[in-house]
Design an enzyme around this catalytic site. Structure first.
Site, short mmCIF file in Angstrom:
data_model
loop_
_atom_site.label_atom_id
_atom_site.label_comp_id
_atom_site.label_asym_id
_atom_site.label_seq_id
_atom_site.Cartn_x
_atom_site.Cartn_y
_atom_site.Cartn_z
CB SER A 106 -0.91 0.07 1.23
OG SER A 106 -1.83 -1.00 1.26
CG ASP A 147 7.62 -11.83 12.92
OD1 ASP A 147 6.66 -12.55 13.27
OD2 ASP A 147 8.73 -12.29 12.59
#
Length: 836
Positions: A281, A359
Site C-alpha cells: 500500500s 511480525d
C-alpha cells in the site's frame, strides 16, 4: 408426394424457427428477470422494523450512498441494510471464510481449507472479543446486523444476488442464515490474516534450509539497504537488543512438516485473492507549507488482490444533527459486513492506512508426550492441551468432526497433516521424537479494532486520533493523519510482541520459557511523529524505524522502492503541490530496479546482431512501465527470465521467485558480486557468471517477444502482456466459462508492476497477469474536503450487470477519479415500520 413433403418440411422449419425464437425470448426474459430481481431499490420508500426514525439515503451517479440519520443506531442499521442490498453475497462468502464454514456452501472441495480455518479458530476468538467490547460498540454491531437481516427478510435466493441462482445447481438446499455481530468480527480476523501472514516467510526459510546452507538462505532475505527510505528516519531510542540465532538442526528437522502446510496456506491465499508477496500500500501526507492551498493533502492507495467486486465500499455516514449521542459526519471507504468507515475523513480530520507487515506470528515446536498425544512439555512437566471438537457441515455429505488441539502458544497447525508428526530416527538429539507445530499470533487474542474504527470516525484532533489508535491492535497498520487546522502526523499502532529472545524468523522450541513473549510493546513507545520538519510523511510498507529502535517490529520489511519514488517526486516538485500533482504521483510507473539493471545489461557485448534493435529500444526507454512502452515489455520479460535462470536450478518450485521487492533487493546485491555462486547454473557443466546469465536471459527474452509480437521491437507492448481480469472470488473461478463470463470483467491492459507507485503486481513464477492492485485511490484536500477525489477499482454494486458493477473500471485504469462528494441522483427513505 414430393411437393407435400416439401410443404410440410418447409412448414416444420418455419415452425421450428418460430419456436426457437420464442424459446430464446423466454430464456432471455427469464435471464433478465433473474439478473435484475436482485438489483437494489434506490429510490422511493421502504419500511424497516426496528428503525427509530426516518433515514434518508442519497446515491450519486456512481451509486455511492450518503446516509443521513438522527441516531447512531439508525446509521448503523441503515449501513447494514445498504451493504446487504449491494454486496450480500460477498458478505456471506467472507463470513464463511472467517468461520471456517466454506464446505457448507461449496461442499467437500473446501474441507481441507475449513479444517485449517477451524484449527486457527477465528470464530472462537471473535466470540470472546464480542463479550469484551464496549456496550456502545456491541449495540452498533447489533444495529448493523438488524439492518442486514431486515433486508434478508424480504429477499431470498436469486432475489439476494445472482450467485444464489447459480448455486442452486450444485447446492439447492443452501439458505443464508441471519447476520450476527460475530460475523462482522470474524471478517476482521480474515483481514488480519491477509495483512499479516509472516508465518509464510518463517516456513519458507525453514524449508529452504533442507537443501541450502544458512548463509545462502539468508541471502534470499537481505538486510534493508541504506539507499532506501525509512518512514521515521530520525526516530531512535537506544541500541537494539541482541537477537537469537536459529538452531539449524532443529529447524531442518521440522521442515518436512512445515512444508505440508503450504497446501492450506495456498488455498486461503487463493480465496483472499492475494499472496503475502502481494500485500502492499502507499500513503503519504504533505503539510500546508508544501501545498498550493496552504493546507495538508493526504493520499492513500491500499494494494490488495484483484477481485470482483472490490473489497471496498464507498459510503458516507451523517448525523442530521451532530451531538455527543450522534457524533458522525464521516465519508470514505468501508468493508461490506462491517459498520463504520475504515479510510476516510470527517469534518475535522482525514486518515489513511498502509500495512506495516509486523511480525506478530511465531511458530513453536512442541514436545508431545509419547504416552498421551494430548499432553505437551512445559519446563520439564507434561501439561494437558485444550482439545475442542469442531463439527464441519459439508454440503451433500456427512458432517466431519475436527479435533482442534491447542497449547499455551496457540493452535497446533500440524494437525492439519497429522501423519507427519513423528520424525525419522536420524533426527538430531535436541529434537523431540514426537512433536507438533503450534502458532502464536496476536490476532488470536481478543481485539478492540471495531472500537478503534468507531473512534477514528468521530475523532476531532490529533489527541483523539491517537486515543483511537491505541485500540487499532490487529492488523497493525501505518496510520497517517491530517486535520483542517494544518497539522499532519503518523502513528504506528498494534500488538507487537516483546520476545524474551529471537526475532521471529525461524520456528523456536516451545518446551521451555526461553522464547516466550513477554507481552506487547507499550503504545507510548510505538513510533509516532507530529508535524515533522520535512513537511511530509511517506509510508509504503517500508521500515518505520531503523535498527536502533530497541524492539523487533519485523525483519521482513517491504523494500522501499515505492517509498523512494514517492519521496523523490515530492522533493523534486519545485512549485507548491496540488491535487493534480498527487494524482500524477499515484499513477507513476517508474521502475527504479530497471535503472540499476539496465546499464549492466547494456554494457554486455552481444555477438548476435539481431538483438541490437531490441537493445537500442531498451537504451532509449525512460524506465516508465507504461502499457504501450516496448522498453517496458523488454525489461519485464527479461526480469522473469533472469530470475528463472538464476534461481530455478537450486530452489524448490514452491519458492521460485515471484519478482517482487524482496527479489529485487536480492538481485541488487548479487549484481555487485559477478562471481557469486547463485549465478552458476547447477544443471550445466560450465560455471556461469553474472554476465553469462544476463546474456542467456536476454536472448530468451527476445525469442519470447518475437514469438509473441513479431520481429519489430518497436511494436512490442507491455500492456498486451500485462493484463488484468477482475474475477468474482467464488463462481468467477469455477472453471466453467459461461459462469465465469457472468461474473468476471476483463481482460484489460494495465501498466506498472508491484514496485512502481501505480502498483499492478504480477508474479514472475506464474504469468504476466496482474494479481494485486491499488484496490482504491483517494486524495483528501484538507483546505476543502469537498474537493477530495477517489476511485474504487470496480464499482459499488456486487450485482453482475448492474450499471454500478463495473462502471469505475475505466476511470481506475486511467488513474482518473470522481469527486468524493457529488450531487445525488436517487433518494431512498427508510421509515420505521410502526410509523408507515
Amino acid at each position: 408426394m414430393r411437393k407435400l413433403l416439401k410443404f410440410f418440411g418447409g412448414k416444420f422449419l418455419r415452425l421450428f424457427v418460430v419456436f426457437l425464437a420464442i424459446a430464446t425470448l423466454c430464456i432471455g426474459t427469464f435471464s433478465i428477470y433473474t439478473v435484475r430481481q436482485s438489483f437494489p431499490q434506490e429510490s422511493g420508500m421502504i419500511a424497516l422494523k426496528g428503525l427509530q426514525s426516518e433515514v434518508k439515503i442519497e446515491r450519486d451517479r456512481f451509486g455511492i450512498p450518503q446516509i443521513y440519520a438522527s441516531s447512531t443506531h439508525d446509521l448503523a442499521m441503515a449501513q447494514g441494510f445498504i451493504h446487504a442490498q449491494d454486496r450480500f453475497w460477498q458478505m456471506d462468502f467472507w463470513r464463511h471464510i472467517g468461520s471456517g464454514r466454506l464446505s457448507e456452501i461449496f461442499g467437500k472441495s473446501q474441507l481441507e481449507t475449513d479444517r485449517y480455518l477451524r484449527t486457527m479458530g477465528w470464530a472462537r476468538v471473535a466470540k470472546l472479543e464480542l463479550q469484551q467490547l464496549s456496550p456502545a460498540t456491541q449495540s452498533n454491531l447489533q444495529a448493523y446486523a438488524d439492518g442486514v437481516n431486515a433486508y434478508l427478510v424480504t429477499h431470498q435466493g436469486s432475489a439476494i444476488s445472482l450467485e444464489y441462482a447459480v448455486l442452486k445447481f450444485t447446492n439447492p438446499n443452501y439458505q443464508p442464515e441471519p447476520w450476527q455481530p460475530i460475523h462482522s468480527l470474524t471478517w476482521g480476523k480474515v483481514m488480519a490474516y491477509d495483512l499479516g501472514r509472516n508465518l509464510e516467510r518463517e516456513i519458507e526459510r525453514t524449508v529452504l534450509l533442507q537443501t541450502l546452507p544458512l548463509d545462502k538462505v539468508e541471502s534470499l532475505f537481505p538486510a534493508y539497504p541504506d539507499n532506501l527510505p525509512i518512514i521515521l528516519p530520525n526516530y531512535t531510542k537506544k541500541q537494539a537488543e541482541t537477537l537469537y540465532s536459529p538452531t539449524p538442526d532443529l529447524v531442518q528437522a521440522v521442515a518436512p512438516t512445515l512444508a505440508t502446510l503450504s497446501s492450506p496456506l495456498t488455498a486461503i491465499a487463493d480465496l483472499l485473492g492475494s499472496t503475502s508477496d502481494g500485500i502492499g500500500s502507499n500513503s503519504w501526507v504533505i503539510s500546508g507549507k508544501r501545498t498550493a492551498t496552504g493546507k495538508p493533502i493526504l493520499a492513500n492507495d491500499p494494494h490488495l488482490g484483484v477481485q470482483m467486486p472490490s473489497i471496498w465500499y464507498e459510503i458516507g455516514l451523517h448525523c442530521l444533527s451532530k451531538t455527543p449521542k450522534c457524533p458522525y459526519n464521516v465519508a470514505g471507504f468501508a468493508f461490506p459486513g462491517v459498520p463504520g468507515v475504515v479510510i476516510g475523513h470527517n469534518d475535522r480530520i482525514a486518515w489513511g492506512v498502509t500495512n506495516i507487515g509486523a511480525d506478530v506470528m511465531d511458530l513453536y515446536i512442541e514436545k508431545i508426550n509419547p504416552a498421551n498425544p494430548n499432553q505437551y512439555e512445559v519446563n520439564g512437566k507434561w501439561v494437558d492441551m485444550q482439545v475442542i471438537a469442531e463439527t464441519i457441515q459439508v454440503a451433500k455429505d456427512n458432517p466431519v468432526v475436527e479435533n482442534v488441539r491447542s497449547t499455551r502458544h496457540g493452535p497446533i497447525l500440524s494437525d492439519v497433516q497429522p501423519k507427519l508428526q513423528k520424525l525419522a530416527s536420524k533426527s538430531p538429539v535436541d529434537v523431540p521424537s514426537e512433536y507438533a507445530i503450534a502458532l502464536r499470533w496476536a490476532a488470536l487474542e481478543p481485539s478492540k479494532l471495531m472500537e478503534s474504527v468507531e473512534e477514528l470516525d468521530k475523532a476531532n484532533n490529533w489527541q483523539e486520533f491517537r486515543a483511537a489508535a491505541t485500540k487499532f491492535d490487529v492488523p497493525a497498520q501505518n496510520l497517517v493523519y491530517a486535520d483542517v487546522d494544518g497539522n499532519i502526523g503518523y502513528q504506528m499502532p498494534g500488538k507487537i510482541p516483546l520476545r524474551r529472545q529471537g526475532d521471529g524468523r525461524y520456528p523456536v522450541p516451545g518446551w521451555n520459557d526461553e522464547h516466550e513473549w513477554l507481552g506487547y510493546i507499550n503504545f507510548e513507545k510505538l513510533p509516532e511523529s507530529f508535524n515533522p520538519e520535512s513537511g511530509y510523511i511517506v509510508t509504503a510498507n517500508n521500515p518505520v524505524v531503523d535498527e536502533n529502535y530497541p524492539h523487533v517490529i519485523t525483519k521482513d520489511w517491504v523494500y522501499g522502492y515505492r517509498a523512494k519514488s514517492i519521496e523523490q517526486m515530492i522533493v523534486n516538485l519545485t512549485q507548491t503541490i496540488s491535487i493534480a500533482d498527487i494524482q500524477k504521483i499515484q499513477g507513476n510507473t517508474r521502475n527504479l530496479h530497471a535503472q540499476k539493471l539496465s546499464p549492466i545489461l547494456l554494457a554486455i557485448p552481444f555477438k548476435d546482431r539481431h538483438l541490437e534493435s531490441a537493445l537500442q529500444v531498451l537504451k532509449q526507454w525512460n524506465f516508465q512501465l507504461e502499457k504501450d512502452e516496448p522498453g517496458a515489455a523488454i525489461f519485464e520479460v527479461f526480469w522473469k527470465h533472469l530470475l528463472a535462470d538464476t534461481f530455478h536450478d537450486e530452489l524448490p518450485e514452491a519458492y521460485f521467485p515471484t519478482g517482487g521487492d524482496r527479489h529485487m533487493a536480492v538481485v541488487s546485491n548479487l549484481v555487485e558480486q559477478p562471481n557469486h555462486s547463485w549465478w552458476d547454473d547447477k544443471r550445466t557443466k560450465e560455471i556461469e557468471r553474472r554476465d553469462d546469465i544476463f546474456k542467456k536471459a536476454f536472448t530468451e527474452t527476445i525469442t519470447e517477444l518475437e514469438n509473441t509480437f513479431g520481429k519489430n521491437p518497436k511494436t512490442w507492448n507491455w500492456g498486451k502482456l500485462h493484463q488484468i481480469t477482475f474475477r468474482n472470488q467464488t463462481l468467477g473461478k469455477s472453471g466453467i466459462v459461461p459462469i465465469e463470463a457472468l461474473f468476471n470483467r476483463g481482460s484489460f491492459s494495465t501498466s506498472g508492476n508491484g514496485e512502481s507507485v501505480n502498483a499492478n503486481r504480477w508474479k514472475a513464477n506464474k504469468s504476466y497477469e496482474a494479481t494485486d492492485i491499488p484496490s482504491l485511490r483517494v486524495i483528501f484536500d484538507l483546505a476543502n474536503l469537498n474537493n477530495s477525489v477517489a476511485i474504487n477499482s470496480t464499482g459499488q454494486s456486487g450485482h453482475a450487470y448492474h450499471v454500478h458493477y463495473d462502471d469505475m473500471i475505466p476511470l481506475w485504469l486511467k488513474v482518473q477519479y470522481h469527486q468524493l462528494h457529488q450531487e445525488s441522483e436517487d433518494k431512498l427513505l427508510l421509515k420505521p415500520w410502526e410509523k408507515v
